[in-house]
Design a protein around this motif. Structure first.
Motif, PDB file in Angstrom:
ATOM      1  N   GLN A 178       0.848  -1.191   0.000  1.00 50.72           N
ATOM      2  CA  GLN A 178       0.000   0.000   0.000  1.00 50.72           C
ATOM      3  C   GLN A 178       0.885   1.243   0.000  1.00 50.72           C
ATOM      4  O   GLN A 178       1.709   1.418   0.890  1.00 50.72           O
ATOM      5  N   VAL A 179       0.697   2.086  -0.988  1.00 48.93           N
ATOM      6  CA  VAL A 179       1.491   3.296  -1.090  1.00 48.93           C
ATOM      7  C   VAL A 179       1.075   4.282  -0.007  1.00 48.93           C
ATOM      8  O   VAL A 179      -0.112   4.535   0.206  1.00 48.93           O
ATOM      9  N   GLN A 180       2.067   4.799   0.704  1.00 54.07           N
ATOM     10  CA  GLN A 180       1.809   5.836   1.706  1.00 54.07           C
ATOM     11  C   GLN A 180       2.816   6.956   1.544  1.00 54.07           C
ATOM     12  O   GLN A 180       4.009   6.706   1.356  1.00 54.07           O
ATOM     13  N   LEU A 181       2.314   8.178   1.629  1.00 54.12           N
ATOM     14  CA  LEU A 181       3.145   9.379   1.618  1.00 54.12           C
ATOM     15  C   LEU A 181       2.739  10.202   2.835  1.00 54.12           C
ATOM     16  O   LEU A 181       1.564  10.547   2.964  1.00 54.12           O
ATOM     17  N   VAL A 182       3.693  10.480   3.698  1.00 55.13           N
ATOM     18  CA  VAL A 182       3.395  11.188   4.941  1.00 55.13           C
ATOM     19  C   VAL A 182       4.260  12.430   5.032  1.00 55.13           C
ATOM     20  O   VAL A 182       5.484  12.334   5.199  1.00 55.13           O
ATOM     21  N   GLU A 183       3.610  13.580   4.927  1.00 49.65           N
ATOM     22  CA  GLU A 183       4.327  14.856   5.004  1.00 49.65           C
ATOM     23  C   GLU A 183       4.462  15.317   6.451  1.00 49.65           C
ATOM     24  O   GLU A 183       3.609  14.999   7.291  1.00 49.65           O
ATOM     25  N   SER A 184       5.502  16.090   6.704  1.00 47.89           N
ATOM     26  CA  SER A 184       5.695  16.700   8.012  1.00 47.89           C
ATOM     27  C   SER A 184       6.538  17.959   7.843  1.00 47.89           C
ATOM     28  O   SER A 184       7.141  18.175   6.787  1.00 47.89           O
ATOM     29  N   GLY A 185       6.554  18.764   8.892  1.00 46.08           N
ATOM     30  CA  GLY A 185       7.410  19.940   8.896  1.00 46.08           C
ATOM     31  C   GLY A 185       6.704  21.264   8.719  1.00 46.08           C
ATOM     32  O   GLY A 185       7.328  22.320   8.859  1.00 46.08           O
ATOM     33  N   GLY A 186       5.416  21.243   8.416  1.00 44.35           N
ATOM     34  CA  GLY A 186       4.689  22.485   8.277  1.00 44.35           C
ATOM     35  C   GLY A 186       4.585  23.225   9.607  1.00 44.35           C
ATOM     36  O   GLY A 186       4.603  22.608  10.674  1.00 44.35           O
ATOM     37  N   ALA A 187       4.481  24.541   9.520  1.00 38.65           N
ATOM     38  CA  ALA A 187       4.433  25.351  10.737  1.00 38.65           C
ATOM     39  C   ALA A 187       4.030  26.773  10.400  1.00 38.65           C
ATOM     40  O   ALA A 187       3.883  27.133   9.218  1.00 38.65           O
ATOM     41  N   LEU A 188       3.875  27.571  11.445  1.00 39.67           N
ATOM     42  CA  LEU A 188       3.695  29.011  11.310  1.00 39.67           C
ATOM     43  C   LEU A 188       5.082  29.645  11.351  1.00 39.67           C
ATOM     44  O   LEU A 188       5.854  29.394  12.291  1.00 39.67           O
ATOM     45  N   VAL A 189       5.392  30.457  10.366  1.00 40.65           N
ATOM     46  CA  VAL A 189       6.716  31.077  10.284  1.00 40.65           C
ATOM     47  C   VAL A 189       6.553  32.530   9.837  1.00 40.65           C
ATOM     48  O   VAL A 189       5.608  32.864   9.113  1.00 40.65           O
TER      49      VAL A 189
END
Length: 116
Positions: A1-12
């Motif tokens: 099963q293909v999974q793509l998990v993003e991270s690192g977003g924030a208020l800047v």
């Protein structure tokens, strides 16, 4: 099963930097180009950057060229988006994407907000 998990977003704050990550699994990561898209409220999703499978070539949207850098680590099955000199217009949900075998795969997105 293909999974793509993003991270690192924030208020800047404007002028700041962020690095987004996208961890991939369920497919042979090193075989396929990877893309970062973004979608701002009320706007269509747009392609921000693309990197080929070997990581030796990338291209960028005009609006981010010179400020953003896409890279990948095929040993870690991860693609990155380094974002510098951020502007309020960069505020959006950022998505990781890949396409193969006639299908398109997307992560859930990570929110980037650029505001003072």
């Amino acid at each position: 099963q293909v999974q793509l998990v993003e991270s690192g977003g924030a208020l800047v704050q404007p002028g700041g930097s962020l690095r987004l990550s996208c961890a991939a699994s369920g497919f042979t990561f090193s075989r396929y180009a990877m893309n970062w898209y973004r979608q701002a409220p009320g706007k269509e999703r747009e392609l921000v950057a693309r990197i080929i499978s070997a990581g030796s070539f990338a291209n960028y949207a005009t609006s981010v060229r010179g400020r953003f850098t896409i890279s990948r680590d095929n040993a870690k099955n991860t693609v990155y988006l380094q974002m510098n000199s951020l502007k309020p217009d960069d505020t959006a949900v950022y998505y990781c994407n890949t396409n193969f075998s006639g299908a398109s795969y997307w992560g859930q997105g990570t929110q980037v907000t650029v505001s003072s």
